[in-house]
Design an enzyme around this catalytic site. Structure first.
Site, PDB file in Angstrom:
ATOM      1  CG  HIS A 132       9.748  28.095  85.851  1.00 31.92           C
ATOM      2  ND1 HIS A 132      10.119  29.401  85.633  1.00 31.92           N
ATOM      3  CD2 HIS A 132      10.905  27.373  85.916  1.00 31.92           C
ATOM      4  CE1 HIS A 132      11.445  29.462  85.575  1.00 31.92           C
ATOM      5  NE2 HIS A 132      11.935  28.249  85.735  1.00 31.92           N
ATOM      6  CG  ASN A 159      14.511  29.903  83.075  1.00 29.87           C
ATOM      7  OD1 ASN A 159      13.839  30.666  83.777  1.00 29.87           O
ATOM      8  ND2 ASN A 159      15.015  28.766  83.524  1.00 29.87           N
ATOM      9  CB  CYS A 163      12.379  28.504  88.942  1.00 27.93           C
ATOM     10  SG  CYS A 163      14.023  28.451  88.260  1.00 27.93           S
TER      11      CYS A 163
HETATM   12  O1  UT7 Z   1      14.740  27.306  85.678  1.00 25.59           O
HETATM   13  C1  UT7 Z   1      15.768  26.709  86.376  1.00 25.59           C
HETATM   14  C2  UT7 Z   1      15.647  25.245  86.393  1.00 25.59           C
HETATM   15  N1  UT7 Z   1      16.467  24.711  85.346  1.00 25.59           N
HETATM   16  C3  UT7 Z   1      16.011  23.765  84.577  1.00 25.59           C
HETATM   17  O2  UT7 Z   1      14.884  23.340  84.717  1.00 25.59           O
HETATM   18  C4  UT7 Z   1      16.955  23.208  83.547  1.00 25.59           C
HETATM   19  C5  UT7 Z   1      16.678  21.776  83.298  1.00 25.59           C
HETATM   20  N2  UT7 Z   1      17.631  21.168  82.373  1.00 25.59           N
HETATM   21  C6  UT7 Z   1      17.645  21.449  81.054  1.00 25.59           C
HETATM   22  O3  UT7 Z   1      16.881  22.286  80.592  1.00 25.59           O
HETATM   23  C7  UT7 Z   1      18.557  20.646  80.176  1.00 25.59           C
HETATM   24  O4  UT7 Z   1      19.240  19.713  80.961  1.00 25.59           O
HETATM   25  C8  UT7 Z   1      19.603  21.481  79.378  1.00 25.59           C
HETATM   26  C9  UT7 Z   1      18.891  22.261  78.282  1.00 25.59           C
HETATM   27  C10 UT7 Z   1      20.326  22.450  80.291  1.00 25.59           C
HETATM   28  C11 UT7 Z   1      20.603  20.567  78.705  1.00 25.59           C
HETATM   29  O5  UT7 Z   1      19.913  19.650  77.886  1.00 25.59           O
HETATM   30  P1  UT7 Z   1      20.237  18.079  77.959  1.00 25.59           P
HETATM   31  O6  UT7 Z   1      19.344  17.449  76.993  1.00 25.59           O
HETATM   32  O7  UT7 Z   1      20.130  17.669  79.398  1.00 25.59           O
HETATM   33  O8  UT7 Z   1      21.682  18.030  77.411  1.00 25.59           O
HETATM   34  P2  UT7 Z   1      23.028  17.531  78.129  1.00 25.59           P
HETATM   35  O9  UT7 Z   1      23.473  18.511  79.159  1.00 25.59           O
HETATM   36  O10 UT7 Z   1      22.871  16.092  78.536  1.00 25.59           O
HETATM   37  O11 UT7 Z   1      24.010  17.557  76.942  1.00 25.59           O
HETATM   38  C12 UT7 Z   1      23.852  16.713  75.786  1.00 25.59           C
HETATM   39  C13 UT7 Z   1      24.948  17.037  74.808  1.00 25.59           C
HETATM   40  C14 UT7 Z   1      26.329  17.046  75.445  1.00 25.59           C
HETATM   41  O12 UT7 Z   1      27.242  16.584  74.479  1.00 25.59           O
HETATM   42  P3  UT7 Z   1      27.759  15.047  74.539  1.00 25.59           P
HETATM   43  O13 UT7 Z   1      28.388  14.890  75.878  1.00 25.59           O
HETATM   44  O14 UT7 Z   1      26.546  14.207  74.345  1.00 25.59           O
HETATM   45  O15 UT7 Z   1      28.724  15.007  73.393  1.00 25.59           O
HETATM   46  C15 UT7 Z   1      26.593  18.522  75.709  1.00 25.59           C
HETATM   47  O16 UT7 Z   1      27.968  18.825  75.742  1.00 25.59           O
HETATM   48  O17 UT7 Z   1      24.771  18.362  74.292  1.00 25.59           O
HETATM   49  C16 UT7 Z   1      25.924  19.164  74.533  1.00 25.59           C
HETATM   50  N3  UT7 Z   1      25.497  20.525  74.815  1.00 25.59           N
HETATM   51  C17 UT7 Z   1      25.313  21.439  73.863  1.00 25.59           C
HETATM   52  N4  UT7 Z   1      25.487  21.391  72.538  1.00 25.59           N
HETATM   53  C18 UT7 Z   1      25.223  22.520  71.832  1.00 25.59           C
HETATM   54  C19 UT7 Z   1      25.154  21.071  76.016  1.00 25.59           C
HETATM   55  N5  UT7 Z   1      24.787  22.345  75.851  1.00 25.59           N
HETATM   56  C20 UT7 Z   1      24.887  22.607  74.514  1.00 25.59           C
HETATM   57  C21 UT7 Z   1      24.614  23.733  73.726  1.00 25.59           C
HETATM   58  N6  UT7 Z   1      24.803  23.643  72.398  1.00 25.59           N
HETATM   59  N7  UT7 Z   1      24.172  24.893  74.259  1.00 25.59           N
END
Ligand code: UT7
Length: 335
Positions: free
Chosen positions: A261, A291, A115
């Site tokens: 980014h 991204n 990134c």
């Molecule tokens: O450029 C490279 C660098 N990368 C980054 O900067 C990424 C940084 N991180 C993020 O952007 C976020 O962490 C994500 C977008 C990847 C995930 O968002 P989050 O708010 O951290 O969600 P989470 O992983 O904590 O998941 C929350 C809930 C979970 O369900 P439970 O356990 O609360 O029931 C996940 O299973 O959302 C669920 N979930 C989804 N639901 C629907 C995770 N991905 C999805 C999805 N659709 N695509």
């Protein structure tokens, strides 16, 4: 004094437009979840089966930038190719692009800083120019990530975020007494977080390139601990932003546009609020592109110039964090 100037820019994305609604067909997710958690509404993915490589995406962006600079590819002194998804593991995509451009014998290097690839790339180009080793450099950030994604519910974090695209800039040495072009930068790395976002193949610590267990453990797909990377981004980026301003002896009011980014709109909003940046002074386009890793910043900068949202004399802050971890920022003044 010698200065590094961005003479021109170009961008390219494949034709295949993939909306969140398209993803719902293959992944257990919703448009609302993706928009709320990431800001993304759509992205471009190379159409499955199309015979293209990352260098082809870069080629299209590079041709536009070179044409706008009125540079012949053979005039280049160096090609710097930032990508985490090269055409093949060896040789680097820089050499493949060099050949496709017809930039005969021009030296070419690849950098794998994910990134922050474009930010590390700017620093490298500036070092070449200030040490008078190069006068004309093509820097590209390009990714063909869709072919590596596990497009299933099991890996939906990465499947919804990552996308394909390329951005290119022509960087030129300019003798001037004015403080223009590349002003200053800060780059960091912390390999202690190398497991938080990784892509196991083709290298493997054990030395075995492909084993049954690699396939079973899905190490051939990208892995991301999204929460961990998110926390690192929202804590480290404001600190970096402050340090960058201090190094440049500027305050946030001196910055006309922040080009971050594009990993997650929430990360950029958190940064903007912490740094007290007015909404109109930060550019986001993750909504439309997803991204594209090394390509996000040059694509965004190209759009800003095209829309005339920045102009000569404006001071820009480029900033980002990603796999490595690596993070960094550059302050640049448009000539
Ligand atoms: O450029 C490279 C660098 N990368 C980054 O900067 C990424 C940084 N991180 C993020 O952007 C976020 O962490 C994500 C977008 C990847 C995930 O968002 P989050 O708010 O951290 O969600 P989470 O992983 O904590 O998941 C929350 C809930 C979970 O369900 P439970 O356990 O609360 O029931 C996940 O299973 O959302 C669920 N979930 C989804 N639901 C629907 C995770 N991905 C999805 C999805 N659709 N695509």
């Amino acid at each position: 004094m010698i200065r590094s100037i961005i003479r021109s820019t170009g961008r390219y994305v494949p034709d295949n437009h993939v909306t969140n609604h398209d993803l719902i067909e293959i992944i257990d997710t919703t448009n609302e979840w993706i928009v709320q958690r990431t800001g993304i509404e759509a992205r471009y993915w190379v159409k499955e089966g199309d015979d293209v490589g990352t260098s082809d995406l870069a080629l299209n962006a590079a041709k536009i930038a070179l044409e706008r600079a009125s540079w012949n590819p053979e005039e280049l002194d160096l090609i710097v190719f930032a990508t985490m998804t090269p055409d093949v593991n060896v040789p680097g995509s820089g050499t493949i692009l060099q050949d496709k451009l017809g930039a005969k014998y021009v030296s070419a290097i690849d950098i794998r800083q994910q990134c922050t690839g474009f930010l590390y790339g700017l620093e490298i180009c500036d070092a070449y120019i200030c040490s008078r080793k190069a006068k004309k450099i093509l820097l590209v950030g390009a990714e063909y990530q869709s072919r590596h994604l596990e497009k299933t519910t099991a890996n939906r974090d990465t499947a919804i975020i990552f996308a394909d695209g390329a951005g290119a800039v022509c960087i030129e040495a300019l003798e001037t007494e004015e403080e223009v072009g590349f002003i200053t930068s800060i780059l960091h790395a912390d390999g202690n977080f190398s497991d938080a976002l990784k892509f196991g193949l083709p290298a493997k610590k054990s030395g075995k390139v492909i084993t049954k267990s690699i396939v079973e453990n899905k190490e051939h797909f990208p892995y991301m601990d999204g929460k961990s990377v998110f926390i690192q981004a929202i804590t480290r980026l404001p600190k970096l932003g402050e340090a960058l301003l201090q190094k440049a002896m500027m305050s946030i009011e001196d910055i006309d546009m922040v080009v971050p980014h594009q990993a997650n709109l929430r990360i950029n909003e958190a940064f903007r609020e912490r740094m007290k940046i007015p909404k109109e002074k930060m550019y986001n386009n993750i909504q439309r592109y997803g991204n594209t890793t090394a390509a996000t910043i040059p694509i965004a900068f190209d759009e800003l110039l095209e829309k005339q949202m920045v102009k000569s004399g404006d001071t820009i802050m480029f900033i980002g964090l990603g796999a490595g971890l690596t993070w960094g920022g550059v302050i640049y003044k448009i000539i």
